[in-house]
Design a protein around this motif. Structure first.
Motif, PDB file in Angstrom:
ATOM      1  N   SER A 107       0.831  -1.201   0.000  1.00 27.14           N
ATOM      2  CA  SER A 107       0.000   0.000   0.000  1.00 27.14           C
ATOM      3  C   SER A 107       0.868   1.254   0.000  1.00 27.14           C
ATOM      4  CB  SER A 107      -0.916   0.015   1.232  1.00 27.14           C
ATOM      5  OG  SER A 107      -1.814  -1.079   1.174  1.00 27.14           O
ATOM      6  N   ILE A 108       0.604   2.128  -0.961  1.00 27.78           N
ATOM      7  CA  ILE A 108       1.286   3.421  -1.059  1.00 27.78           C
ATOM      8  C   ILE A 108       0.265   4.485  -0.696  1.00 27.78           C
ATOM      9  CG2 ILE A 108       2.607   4.965  -2.543  1.00 27.78           C
ATOM     10  CD1 ILE A 108       3.913   2.223  -2.089  1.00 27.78           C
ATOM     11  N   LEU A 109       0.552   5.254   0.351  1.00 29.20           N
ATOM     12  CA  LEU A 109      -0.440   6.169   0.903  1.00 29.20           C
ATOM     13  C   LEU A 109       0.061   7.607   0.877  1.00 29.20           C
ATOM     14  CD1 LEU A 109      -1.313   3.951   3.990  1.00 29.20           C
ATOM     15  CD2 LEU A 109      -2.560   4.061   1.825  1.00 29.20           C
ATOM     16  N   GLY A 110      -0.870   8.520   0.753  1.00 23.94           N
ATOM     17  CA  GLY A 110      -0.504   9.925   0.669  1.00 23.94           C
ATOM     18  C   GLY A 110      -0.287  10.590   2.012  1.00 23.94           C
ATOM     19  N   ASP A 111      -0.692   9.930   3.104  1.00 21.93           N
ATOM     20  CA  ASP A 111      -0.618  10.569   4.419  1.00 21.93           C
ATOM     21  C   ASP A 111       0.328   9.840   5.363  1.00 21.93           C
ATOM     22  OD1 ASP A 111      -2.166   8.320   4.594  1.00 21.93           O
ATOM     23  OD2 ASP A 111      -3.819   9.251   5.692  1.00 21.93           O
ATOM     24  N   ILE A 112       1.326   9.137   4.816  1.00 18.25           N
ATOM     25  CA  ILE A 112       2.367   8.549   5.651  1.00 18.25           C
ATOM     26  C   ILE A 112       3.719   9.101   5.205  1.00 18.25           C
ATOM     27  CG2 ILE A 112       1.054   6.443   6.072  1.00 18.25           C
ATOM     28  CD1 ILE A 112       2.879   5.004   4.101  1.00 18.25           C
ATOM     29  N   HIS A 113       4.740   8.776   5.939  1.00 18.51           N
ATOM     30  CA  HIS A 113       6.073   9.294   5.634  1.00 18.51           C
ATOM     31  C   HIS A 113       6.514   8.840   4.243  1.00 18.51           C
ATOM     32  CE1 HIS A 113       5.939   9.439  10.055  1.00 18.51           C
ATOM     33  NE2 HIS A 113       6.729  10.496   9.925  1.00 18.51           N
ATOM     34  N   ASN A 114       7.081   9.784   3.508  1.00 17.31           N
ATOM     35  CA  ASN A 114       7.539   9.497   2.152  1.00 17.31           C
ATOM     36  C   ASN A 114       8.549   8.354   2.130  1.00 17.31           C
ATOM     37  OD1 ASN A 114       7.677   9.960  -0.660  1.00 17.31           O
ATOM     38  ND2 ASN A 114       9.469  11.266  -0.417  1.00 17.31           N
ATOM     39  N   VAL A 115       9.429   8.311   3.132  1.00 16.69           N
ATOM     40  CA  VAL A 115      10.449   7.266   3.175  1.00 16.69           C
ATOM     41  C   VAL A 115       9.813   5.886   3.298  1.00 16.69           C
ATOM     42  CG1 VAL A 115      10.784   7.376   5.697  1.00 16.69           C
ATOM     43  CG2 VAL A 115      12.649   6.605   4.216  1.00 16.69           C
ATOM     44  N   GLU A 116       8.663   5.792   3.974  1.00 18.31           N
ATOM     45  CA  GLU A 116       7.980   4.495   4.091  1.00 18.31           C
ATOM     46  C   GLU A 116       7.424   4.053   2.737  1.00 18.31           C
ATOM     47  OE1 GLU A 116       6.253   0.970   5.423  1.00 18.31           O
ATOM     48  OE2 GLU A 116       7.801   2.234   6.315  1.00 18.31           O
ATOM     49  N   ASN A 117       6.826   4.991   2.004  1.00 15.36           N
ATOM     50  CA  ASN A 117       6.338   4.652   0.668  1.00 15.36           C
ATOM     51  C   ASN A 117       7.479   4.182  -0.235  1.00 15.36           C
ATOM     52  OD1 ASN A 117       3.552   5.120   0.910  1.00 15.36           O
ATOM     53  ND2 ASN A 117       3.794   7.314   0.546  1.00 15.36           N
ATOM     54  N   ILE A 118       8.603   4.877  -0.167  1.00 13.69           N
ATOM     55  CA  ILE A 118       9.750   4.512  -0.994  1.00 13.69           C
ATOM     56  C   ILE A 118      10.236   3.113  -0.636  1.00 13.69           C
ATOM     57  CG2 ILE A 118      12.162   5.082  -1.528  1.00 13.69           C
ATOM     58  CD1 ILE A 118      11.367   8.039  -0.959  1.00 13.69           C
ATOM     59  N   HIS A 119      10.295   2.830   0.658  1.00 12.59           N
ATOM     60  CA  HIS A 119      10.776   1.505   1.078  1.00 12.59           C
ATOM     61  C   HIS A 119       9.809   0.405   0.664  1.00 12.59           C
ATOM     62  CE1 HIS A 119      12.256  -1.670   3.904  1.00 12.59           C
ATOM     63  NE2 HIS A 119      13.387  -1.191   3.440  1.00 12.59           N
ATOM     64  N   ARG A 120       8.529   0.691   0.625  1.00 11.71           N
ATOM     65  CA  ARG A 120       7.563  -0.319   0.179  1.00 11.71           C
ATOM     66  C   ARG A 120       7.752  -0.639  -1.302  1.00 11.71           C
ATOM     67  NH1 ARG A 120       1.938   0.279   3.517  1.00 11.71           N
ATOM     68  NH2 ARG A 120       2.897   0.369   5.584  1.00 11.71           N
ATOM     69  N   ILE A 121       8.019   0.383  -2.099  1.00 15.28           N
ATOM     70  CA  ILE A 121       8.307   0.151  -3.516  1.00 15.28           C
ATOM     71  C   ILE A 121       9.585  -0.674  -3.654  1.00 15.28           C
ATOM     72  CG2 ILE A 121       8.877   1.274  -5.713  1.00 15.28           C
ATOM     73  CD1 ILE A 121       7.206   3.707  -4.658  1.00 15.28           C
ATOM     74  N   PHE A 122      10.584  -0.339  -2.852  1.00 17.28           N
ATOM     75  CA  PHE A 122      11.850  -1.071  -2.850  1.00 17.28           C
ATOM     76  C   PHE A 122      11.633  -2.541  -2.478  1.00 17.28           C
ATOM     77  CE2 PHE A 122      15.485  -2.617  -0.370  1.00 17.28           C
ATOM     78  CZ  PHE A 122      16.506  -2.525  -1.319  1.00 17.28           C
ATOM     79  N   ARG A 123      10.832  -2.797  -1.444  1.00 15.67           N
ATOM     80  CA  ARG A 123      10.583  -4.182  -1.010  1.00 15.67           C
ATOM     81  C   ARG A 123       9.959  -5.003  -2.133  1.00 15.67           C
ATOM     82  NH1 ARG A 123       8.629  -1.942   4.118  1.00 15.67           N
ATOM     83  NH2 ARG A 123       6.551  -2.833   3.910  1.00 15.67           N
ATOM     84  N   ALA A 124       9.034  -4.384  -2.853  1.00 14.28           N
ATOM     85  CA  ALA A 124       8.394  -5.096  -3.963  1.00 14.28           C
ATOM     86  C   ALA A 124       9.422  -5.510  -5.010  1.00 14.28           C
ATOM     87  CB  ALA A 124       7.309  -4.230  -4.593  1.00 14.28           C
ATOM     88  N   ARG A 125      10.402  -4.647  -5.270  1.00 10.54           N
ATOM     89  CA  ARG A 125      11.424  -4.958  -6.278  1.00 10.54           C
ATOM     90  C   ARG A 125      12.301  -6.132  -5.809  1.00 10.54           C
ATOM     91  NH1 ARG A 125      11.954  -0.350  -9.674  1.00 10.54           N
ATOM     92  NH2 ARG A 125       9.842   0.552  -9.725  1.00 10.54           N
ATOM     93  N   ILE A 126      12.683  -6.127  -4.541  1.00 10.80           N
ATOM     94  CA  ILE A 126      13.523  -7.213  -4.018  1.00 10.80           C
ATOM     95  C   ILE A 126      12.781  -8.537  -4.077  1.00 10.80           C
ATOM     96  CG2 ILE A 126      14.724  -8.089  -1.981  1.00 10.80           C
ATOM     97  CD1 ILE A 126      16.112  -5.728  -3.369  1.00 10.80           C
ATOM     98  N   VAL A 127      11.515  -8.524  -3.692  1.00  6.67           N
ATOM     99  CA  VAL A 127      10.714  -9.751  -3.754  1.00  6.67           C
ATOM    100  C   VAL A 127      10.600 -10.235  -5.194  1.00  6.67           C
ATOM    101  CG1 VAL A 127       8.396 -10.692  -3.420  1.00  6.67           C
ATOM    102  CG2 VAL A 127       9.444  -9.289  -1.628  1.00  6.67           C
ATOM    103  N   ALA A 128      10.422  -9.310  -6.128  1.00  8.36           N
ATOM    104  CA  ALA A 128      10.320  -9.679  -7.543  1.00  8.36           C
ATOM    105  C   ALA A 128      11.583 -10.391  -8.012  1.00  8.36           C
ATOM    106  CB  ALA A 128      10.077  -8.427  -8.390  1.00  8.36           C
ATOM    107  N   ILE A 129      12.742  -9.849  -7.645  1.00  7.17           N
ATOM    108  CA  ILE A 129      14.003 -10.466  -8.083  1.00  7.17           C
ATOM    109  C   ILE A 129      14.179 -11.832  -7.440  1.00  7.17           C
ATOM    110  CG2 ILE A 129      16.513 -10.178  -8.168  1.00  7.17           C
ATOM    111  CD1 ILE A 129      15.951  -7.104  -8.029  1.00  7.17           C
ATOM    112  N   TRP A 130      13.745 -11.977  -6.187  1.00  9.31           N
ATOM    113  CA  TRP A 130      13.786 -13.296  -5.536  1.00  9.31           C
ATOM    114  C   TRP A 130      12.994 -14.307  -6.350  1.00  9.31           C
ATOM    115  CZ3 TRP A 130      10.218 -16.748  -3.640  1.00  9.31           C
ATOM    116  CH2 TRP A 130      10.698 -17.782  -2.833  1.00  9.31           C
ATOM    117  N   PHE A 131      11.805 -13.936  -6.794  1.00  5.88           N
ATOM    118  CA  PHE A 131      10.987 -14.846  -7.603  1.00  5.88           C
ATOM    119  C   PHE A 131      11.706 -15.227  -8.900  1.00  5.88           C
ATOM    120  CE2 PHE A 131       7.250 -13.789  -5.027  1.00  5.88           C
ATOM    121  CZ  PHE A 131       6.596 -15.011  -5.004  1.00  5.88           C
ATOM    122  N   ILE A 132      12.341 -14.266  -9.518  1.00 10.41           N
ATOM    123  CA  ILE A 132      13.050 -14.535 -10.773  1.00 10.41           C
ATOM    124  C   ILE A 132      14.204 -15.501 -10.541  1.00 10.41           C
ATOM    125  CG2 ILE A 132      14.459 -13.504 -12.592  1.00 10.41           C
ATOM    126  CD1 ILE A 132      12.800 -10.901 -12.161  1.00 10.41           C
TER     127      ILE A 132
END
Length: 244
Positions: A107-132
């Motif tokens: 979940s990417i939200l407009g009312d939480i810390h920007n760094v948390e949103n960025i880290h969530r996007i980052f986590r998705a990328r790491i999980v994607a590479i693990w699957f690959i």
């Protein structure tokens, strides 16, 4: 080599095993994903519906659920982060034979810390590479952002992908959400060189969905709308309503 592995363990840098498989992009060094496929999923299963993982030959596993369902303390990313070999083996068995995954929809939200949103996007990328790397699955980048501030981060590293996925769940029937989806689609299309968008769509009327995404189709982008359990249910309900 052994010294590097020991340092990774001491500093909790196990994620680098996967991040180093690709290049880093943009201001925040977002790991790049490359998805350029010509054969697409024909069914989308939810993370929690393990029984549907192999419903068809081209089923894709998705994470279009609340974050707590797939990202609790025992979730895949944290198993990667802490190199929890027991949990990682569990996930390898759970996803064995899966051919497609749509990257996690944190979940990417407009009312939480920007760094948390960025880290969530980052986590998705790491999980994607693990699957690959570990499953041999094709990872289709899911794109989700709350506003233009997070859009740049969400799109960073996807410049070489011609195929992405989005969820339209909750965005079609509500006028405000529908307008927001239109704006997001325009931003995505204008900033990426896409040929295909795969939709997790639960609406019983595909014509409505295609109308909202007309900016993409007008640009020659193909919309793929695989079946899923909620969509199948809503189609049945719609037909019953029409027949009443």
């Amino acid at each position: 080599m052994k010294q590097n592995q020991n340092l990774m363990k001491l500093l909790n840098l196990h994620y680098l095993k996967y991040a180093n498989k690709t290049v880093s992009c943009g201001e925040f060094d977002m790991p790049a994903l490359y998805c350029n496929i010509d054969t697409y999923p024909d069914y989308i299963a939810l993370y929690s519906n393990v029984k549907d993982y192999h419903k068809t030959e081209r089923t894709a596993i998705s994470f279009y659920q609340f974050d707590s369902v797939f990202d609790g303390k025992d979730g895949l990313f944290w198993a990667i982060y802490f190199d929890d070999k027991v949990r990682l083996e569990y996930f390898k068995e759970r996803f064995n034979g899966v051919k497609y995954i749509i990257t996690p929809d944190y979940s990417i939200l407009g009312d939480i810390h920007n760094v948390e949103n960025i880290h969530r996007i980052f986590r998705a990328r790491i999980v994607a590479i693990w699957f690959i790397v570990e499953i041999g699955a094709i990872a289709i980048p899911n794109i989700s952002f709350s506003d233009s501030k997070t859009a740049e981060k969400a799109l960073s590293g996807l410049e070489e992908s011609s195929v992405i996925a989005i969820s339209t769940k909750g965005h079609i029937q509500d006028p405000t959400e529908r307008d927001r989806l239109r704006e997001n689609i325009k931003l995505i299309v204008d900033n990426l060189n896409l040929k295909t968008i795969i939709l997790y769509d639960v609406c019983g009327n595909e014509d409505e969905t295609r109308s909202v995404l007309s900016y993409a189709t007008d640009k020659g982008i193909e919309l793929i709308i695989p079946s899923n359990s909620l969509k199948e249910r809503n189609i049945v309900l719609r037909r019953k309503g029409d027949a009443a």
